[in-house]
Design a protein around this motif. Sequence first.
Motif, PDB file in Angstrom:
ATOM      1  N   ARG A   1       0.790  -1.219   0.144  1.00 40.17           N
ATOM      2  CA  ARG A   1       0.109   0.095   0.066  1.00 40.17           C
ATOM      3  C   ARG A   1       0.963   1.363  -0.019  1.00 40.17           C
ATOM      4  O   ARG A   1       0.618   2.227  -0.612  1.00 40.17           O
ATOM      5  CB  ARG A   1      -0.821  -0.029   1.226  1.00 40.17           C
ATOM      6  N   ASP A   2       1.956   1.305   0.627  1.00 38.73           N
ATOM      7  CA  ASP A   2       2.618   2.522   0.945  1.00 38.73           C
ATOM      8  C   ASP A   2       3.490   2.756  -0.364  1.00 38.73           C
ATOM      9  O   ASP A   2       3.446   3.763  -1.162  1.00 38.73           O
ATOM     10  CB  ASP A   2       3.768   2.154   1.875  1.00 38.73           C
ATOM     11  N   ASP A   3       3.818   1.509  -1.344  1.00 36.66           N
ATOM     12  CA  ASP A   3       4.483   1.878  -2.503  1.00 36.66           C
ATOM     13  C   ASP A   3       3.272   2.266  -3.527  1.00 36.66           C
ATOM     14  O   ASP A   3       3.806   3.052  -4.315  1.00 36.66           O
ATOM     15  CB  ASP A   3       5.306   0.395  -3.005  1.00 36.66           C
ATOM     16  N   ASP A   4       2.274   1.549  -3.521  1.00 40.56           N
ATOM     17  CA  ASP A   4       1.472   1.923  -4.264  1.00 40.56           C
ATOM     18  C   ASP A   4       0.885   3.479  -4.299  1.00 40.56           C
ATOM     19  O   ASP A   4       1.115   4.308  -5.207  1.00 40.56           O
ATOM     20  CB  ASP A   4       0.016   1.363  -3.957  1.00 40.56           C
ATOM     21  N   PHE A   5       1.104   3.972  -2.905  1.00 42.46           N
ATOM     22  CA  PHE A   5       0.918   5.530  -2.682  1.00 42.46           C
ATOM     23  C   PHE A   5       1.799   6.363  -3.524  1.00 42.46           C
ATOM     24  O   PHE A   5       1.701   7.311  -4.199  1.00 42.46           O
ATOM     25  CB  PHE A   5       0.600   5.862  -1.367  1.00 42.46           C
ATOM     26  N   MET A   6       2.954   5.767  -3.245  1.00 37.98           N
ATOM     27  CA  MET A   6       4.226   6.432  -3.508  1.00 37.98           C
ATOM     28  C   MET A   6       4.610   6.496  -5.219  1.00 37.98           C
ATOM     29  O   MET A   6       5.104   7.476  -5.744  1.00 37.98           O
ATOM     30  CB  MET A   6       5.560   6.125  -2.810  1.00 37.98           C
ATOM     31  N   ILE A   7       4.202   5.574  -5.854  1.00 36.20           N
ATOM     32  CA  ILE A   7       4.164   5.256  -7.133  1.00 36.20           C
ATOM     33  C   ILE A   7       3.345   5.759  -8.204  1.00 36.20           C
ATOM     34  O   ILE A   7       3.517   6.317  -9.214  1.00 36.20           O
ATOM     35  CB  ILE A   7       4.406   3.792  -7.674  1.00 36.20           C
ATOM     36  N   THR A   8       1.965   5.783  -7.859  1.00 33.95           N
ATOM     37  CA  THR A   8       1.076   6.162  -8.530  1.00 33.95           C
ATOM     38  C   THR A   8       0.283   7.448  -8.450  1.00 33.95           C
ATOM     39  O   THR A   8       0.592   8.006  -7.372  1.00 33.95           O
ATOM     40  CB  THR A   8      -0.457   5.140  -8.484  1.00 33.95           C
ATOM     41  N   GLY A   9      -0.197   7.937  -9.379  1.00 32.76           N
ATOM     42  CA  GLY A   9      -0.873   9.195  -9.523  1.00 32.76           C
ATOM     43  C   GLY A   9      -2.116   9.540  -8.774  1.00 32.76           C
ATOM     44  O   GLY A   9      -2.727   8.504  -8.682  1.00 32.76           O
TER      45      GLY A   9
END
Length: 788
Positions: A265-273
């Motif tokens: 979830r953290d990576d998803d937040f950081m990667i996606t717009g």
Amino acid sequence: MSKSPHSTVGSSLPHESAHLHVTGTAPYTDDIPEQRNTLHAAFGLSERAHARIAALDLSAVRTAPGVMAVATLDDVPGEKYLGPFLHDEPIFADGVTQYLGQPLFAVAAHTHDQARYAARLAKVIYEDLEPILDVTQGAAQQAYVLPPVRMSRGDLPAALLSAPLRHQGEFFCGGQEQFYLEGQVAYAIPGENQEMQVFCSTQHPSEMQAMVSHMLALPATCVRVQCRRMGGGFGGKESQSWPFATAAALLASMTGQAVKMRADRDDDFMITGKRHDFFMRYDVAYEPDGLIRGVAFDQWVRCGYSADLSGAVADRQVFHSDNAYYLEAVDIRSLRIKTHTQSNTAFRGFGGPQGILCIEYVIDDIARRLGLDPLDVRRRNFYGKEERNVTPYQMRLEDNVVHELVEQLEASSQYRQRRREIQAFNDVNPVLKKGLALVPVKFGISFTATHLNQAGALVHVYTDGSVLVNHGGTEMGQGLNTKVAQVVAEEFGLPLASIRVSATDTAKVANTSATAASTGTDLNGKAAQDAARKVKQALIAYASDHYGCDAQEISFHDGQVCLGTLAPMSFVDFVRQAYMARIPLWSSGFYRTPKIHYDMATLTGRPFYYFVYAAACAEVVIDTLTGENRLLRADILYDAGRPINPAVDLGQIEGGFIQGVGWLTTEELWWNDQGRLMTHAPSTYKIPSVSDCPADLRVAFFDNGNRENNIYQSKAMGEPPLPLAISVFLALRDAIAAVAPEHEVVPLDAPATAERILNTLDMVAPRRLGQGWSWRSSTSPLSSAMSE
């Protein structure tokens, strides 16, 4: 609402996967049984917003426990840059990082934890460059991902100079994280002859197919993408599923083993717009009764580091900056600003809510300055029926029902009476203040890129009387498959239990459009209807020839086929007989939206097939000591045409509205001065919960069939409910105004968090002090007052 004349369409039937959802047995991409020796992938992410990569040492990553492969940009056999509009996004950072969180490489290991651990062992030496982190900085440097766009009509300079009243203002609105319950995930399985099957949680399987094929330098026929369902998408899986799909496919190609990439979830937040945040300046001229003579908008849209879908999103913001109002002189300048942050993307409404918010904020300002009820100012500016009915982009409104709809909601919500009651409440309550707002919505339905308004479908009738449907839309919980099944059931006169909709699959229906722009049912329902009718016509022709019946006397209903004066035959017996006579029992279907056209160079034409009209009346209360606030009641009236499934539609209206409330009140995205997104998890980012829903939520359908030949005269459902939440934001502004001097403007940005409300109170309220209560009392009466 008028009773439906149909047997299946128009009925509140259960969602086709409801029983699977509530029992926890609905399989999502991450639930697909894994092949033996499946590997798990993770990204290594940039720790700088903008920097040259002086050195990237992956030796510790390659030798970490369980690691089988590491992929960098050099390992990509085909196109190294991709993107839904411009191919301006490197699959992995190409020598320079463009945002903090950008993938630098991907690693495949035996387990998910091993991959995540290994990805953090990379040694990167950065040479920092100056980042652009907000739209003000980007505008000053004229940093754009796409050229600015301007749309104008009338003689605005003359209107601004000649009108008796004029003022300027500005406003900021933050973005919004999609926060789908199921994160980004892809599972790639290599096959024979370079084939690659990708199971992907995506709203756009055909685009994922194209991205993977471009990246692997393979023809599209070698790549198959499938999606049975998503645990939410909201636009975040329209284009930005591709980094996960391509990384999984690349690693699968390199290793010859199946690879799953499931984002933390953290990576998803950081990667996606996210939803595009924006800054708006305006200059408006008007009459003493609130009639707008001319308005100019400057809209600075934060796009992030690449184009993605920002051009289309910003265009739709421009298109919806009129909302339900005729603007005889208007000039809108849209700046698509580059920043070194995540590349912003589609989000439910796709720029429409941002455009509607612009004009509603201005109208609210006008009303405050004039001391008029904002609803009266809105009425004075509504589009007309026969005149004052052409939009700034030269589309004539042919289906305008905003006058009747708002009048009905004004009466049913008791708006005028409640306005008086709220005034009386505010007069005697020095701390708690209530606010009320009634806001209309006019939302255009169609992709503004005309070529995307097409869909295909397959319908197979089996000899046991069951029917299998496949279409190009994707199910993300919104009930698309349920509605398409109802359409096909209606055509064949069968119960819904006889119809099954299979997973969206690029090997079945090719070249599909994204399930977006609120067109899922409109396009795919019509395509499935076309396929069903082709099968049905073949059956009717057979029956007419075989039984000597007039084709007009043959009908399908209640699981039977009526053959004129002959005894009815069961559908099962009839299709078996037709099969024995070698009648085709399957067909493809196709639909293209009629009437629409749009010139992207001049921003004129008919970009929308029709409009959805709706309105919401919201009542709130704020605590002036803390900024805490509650939504007490919301009344919504929605023009759904003739709903295909009223129960499913009701859920979409309620969910979209509350999601919009989150956007405008609690969901605050914040980057620090290094460009790191600090609100990157449920612990730091507040989406609405069940306690944020008003205790009194009233939703009704406006009785109004779609005048266009849409599927069963229904109207779209996905996006238009969300901007209805603007009523909540403006009700909060109304409550703050209760402590401000008369005619004073209340400067409130969005989201209207408790902190922002308190800051605004500090700006406008001190002149009203000295009423015998402490402005900074440590005790808040809101919770106790609400519980009484």
